[in-house]
Scaffold this active site. Structure first.
Site, PDB file in Angstrom:
ATOM      1  N   THR A  51       1.093  -1.108   0.273  1.00 44.42           N
ATOM      2  CA  THR A  51      -0.122   0.135  -0.381  1.00 44.42           C
ATOM      3  C   THR A  51       0.781   1.549  -0.225  1.00 44.42           C
ATOM      4  OG1 THR A  51      -1.942  -1.325   1.266  1.00 44.42           O
ATOM      5  CG2 THR A  51      -1.932   1.565   0.944  1.00 44.42           C
ATOM      6  N   ARG A  99     -15.150  -6.055   0.451  1.00 43.55           N
ATOM      7  CA  ARG A  99     -14.020  -6.229   1.188  1.00 43.55           C
ATOM      8  C   ARG A  99     -13.657  -4.762   1.459  1.00 43.55           C
ATOM      9  NH1 ARG A  99      -8.897  -4.231   3.189  1.00 43.55           N
ATOM     10  NH2 ARG A  99      -8.437  -5.080   4.594  1.00 43.55           N
ATOM     11  N   GLY A 134     -10.991  -2.003   3.466  1.00 46.10           N
ATOM     12  CA  GLY A 134      -9.487  -1.990   4.400  1.00 46.10           C
ATOM     13  C   GLY A 134      -9.817  -0.232   5.038  1.00 46.10           C
ATOM     14  N   ASP A 135      -8.695  -0.172   5.605  1.00 51.29           N
ATOM     15  CA  ASP A 135      -8.978   0.906   6.746  1.00 51.29           C
ATOM     16  C   ASP A 135      -7.898   2.281   5.700  1.00 51.29           C
ATOM     17  OD1 ASP A 135      -6.457  -0.592   6.290  1.00 51.29           O
ATOM     18  OD2 ASP A 135      -5.113   0.941   7.029  1.00 51.29           O
ATOM     19  N   GLY A 167      -0.741  -1.527   7.115  1.00 45.39           N
ATOM     20  CA  GLY A 167      -1.505  -3.091   7.522  1.00 45.39           C
ATOM     21  C   GLY A 167      -2.424  -3.407   7.620  1.00 45.39           C
ATOM     22  N   GLY A 172      -5.615  -3.933   7.107  1.00 41.97           N
ATOM     23  CA  GLY A 172      -6.702  -3.630   7.798  1.00 41.97           C
ATOM     24  C   GLY A 172      -7.858  -3.469   9.381  1.00 41.97           C
TER      25      GLY A 172
HETATM   26  N1  ASP Z   1      -4.260  -1.442   5.212  1.00 45.55           N
HETATM   27  C1  ASP Z   1      -4.773  -1.693   4.106  1.00 45.55           C
HETATM   28  C2  ASP Z   1      -5.345  -2.812   3.972  1.00 45.55           C
HETATM   29  O1  ASP Z   1      -6.123  -3.547   4.403  1.00 45.55           O
HETATM   30  C3  ASP Z   1      -3.548  -2.627   3.693  1.00 45.55           C
HETATM   31  C4  ASP Z   1      -1.937  -2.403   2.933  1.00 45.55           C
HETATM   32  O2  ASP Z   1      -1.737  -1.551   4.008  1.00 45.55           O
HETATM   33  O3  ASP Z   1      -0.738  -2.988   2.768  1.00 45.55           O
HETATM   34  O4  ASP Z   1      -6.499  -2.976   2.811  1.00 45.55           O
END
Ligand code: ASP
Length: 339
Positions: free
Chosen positions: A206, A234, A236-237, A257, A259
């Site tokens: 990311t 889904r 994520g964050d 991370g 998420g």
């Molecule tokens: N945080 C991102 C997610 O969960 C993934 C990542 O940080 O690589 O979608």
């Protein structure tokens, strides 16, 4: 005589006017100390040093350098933190090495759904998109949502329809985002899922940026393909303001991370809230949230954070986090591993 006097007065006035047009404008109040700073990441994850070839490492470092330079050149020219974070993220979205734009991870159906968000601290304006499939630069669409819609976050078909209404948004077929490396990662994630392994490290790459501009304004941006093998739409964050991205008048954060843990713990906001409400030093706040709150909950990952004084924090607990920074004194660096 009188007309001579008038003429010379006119000449003086014109000259004064010409001078004020040519002379540099009054320096902005903060020009004596134009503190700018920029920090970017290319994702937290688990990469064994031995498994990263010298060529791959050099190429990733070069991409980070280019992204840093894209943002820094805007800040150095007096541009806004908002423009700087967008420019840095676009460079990383275009690189196949990171999990954003080209090179995004595959979902369980073998396609790509992209998430991104951007926030400007002093105005609290924000824009986000989730689950977009044909937008070449999701961060650009997120900014367009912020600036050209009354909303903060658009998802799926609605976000695509909004993109249809904006001719400046470049579109690509979904398989334009494909890379062999991410396809192999999908196959591996599906093998792990079949034996019930937790998806630690199935995020990776990311991208994000946080900048402080000459006017003392902060902006943050994050863009991602999410987690490999994700299902059911889904999200994520990364596109969630307060979880993966946050900026206020004194602090900005972009996370990377697992998420679900970043959403549950409002990670990006929590770091800045500790700075705002408790007066924590940025580095302590970021360290505490990423390396204690997230890990105690069972998650993992990292974050980049920046405050209005140009302090930078880059904690992570996942072994690696691709990152690069320029501090207010001009010192800069690029790093991947813990050292
Ligand atoms: N945080 C991102 C997610 O969960 C993934 C990542 O940080 O690589 O979608």
């Amino acid at each position: 005589m009188r007309s001579l006097l008038l003429l010379s007065l006119l000449a003086i006035a014109m000259n004064t006017h010409a001078q004020s047009a040519d002379a540099p404008a009054d320096p902005p109040q903060d020009a004596a100390q134009p503190k700018t700073a920029l920090v970017i990441h290319g994702g937290a994850g688990y990469v064994a040093r031995a498994s990263l070839s010298a060529e791959d490492e050099a190429a990733a470092r070069a991409d980070l350098e280019r992204a840093l330079e894209a943002g820094h050149s805007i800040l150095a020219a007096g541009g806004t933190a908002l423009d700087a974070v967008q420019a840095a993220v676009v460079v990383l979205e275009e690189s196949p090495r990171f999990n954003a734009g080209k090179g995004a991870v595959f979902n369980a159906q073998g396609g790509h759904e992209l998430d991104a968000s951007i926030m400007e601290g002093h105005t609290r304006r924000a824009g986000a998109v989730a689950g977009v499939t044909t937008v070449r630069s999701p961060i650009t669409l997120a900014r367009t949502v912020m600036e050209h819609s009354p909303h903060v976050m658009l998802a799926g078909d609605g976000a695509e329809a909004f993109a249809d209404s904006r001719p400046e948004i470049e579109r690509v077929p979904n398989d334009w985002f494909d890379t062999d490396r991410r396809r192999r990662a999908l196959e591996q994630a599906q093998r792990q899922a079949a034996v019930g392994e937790a998806p630690h490290g199935q995020y990776f790459g990311t991208v994000g940026a946080v900048a402080l501009d000459r006017h003392g304004h902060i902006a943050a941006a994050t863009s991602t393909g999410g987690m490999t093998n994700k299902k059911w739409g889904r999200i994520g964050d990364s596109p969630v303001i307060g979880a993966g991205t946050w900026a206020d008048a004194r602090c900005g954060v972009s996370g990377t991370g697992w998420g679900e843990f970043y959403i549950r713990n409002a990670v990006a906001h929590d770091i800045c809230a500790r700075v705002a409400y408790r007066g924590d030093a940025l580095v302590d706040a970021a360290e505490e949230v990423v390396n204690r709150v997230v890990t105690a909950a069972g998650g993992d990952g990292g974050a980049i954070a920046l405050d209005v004084d140009g302090n930078i924090a880059m904690p992570f607990n996942s072994g690696t986090m691709y990152r690069a920074w320029i501090r207010p004194d001009g010192s800069r660096g690029v790093a991947i591993f813990e050292d």
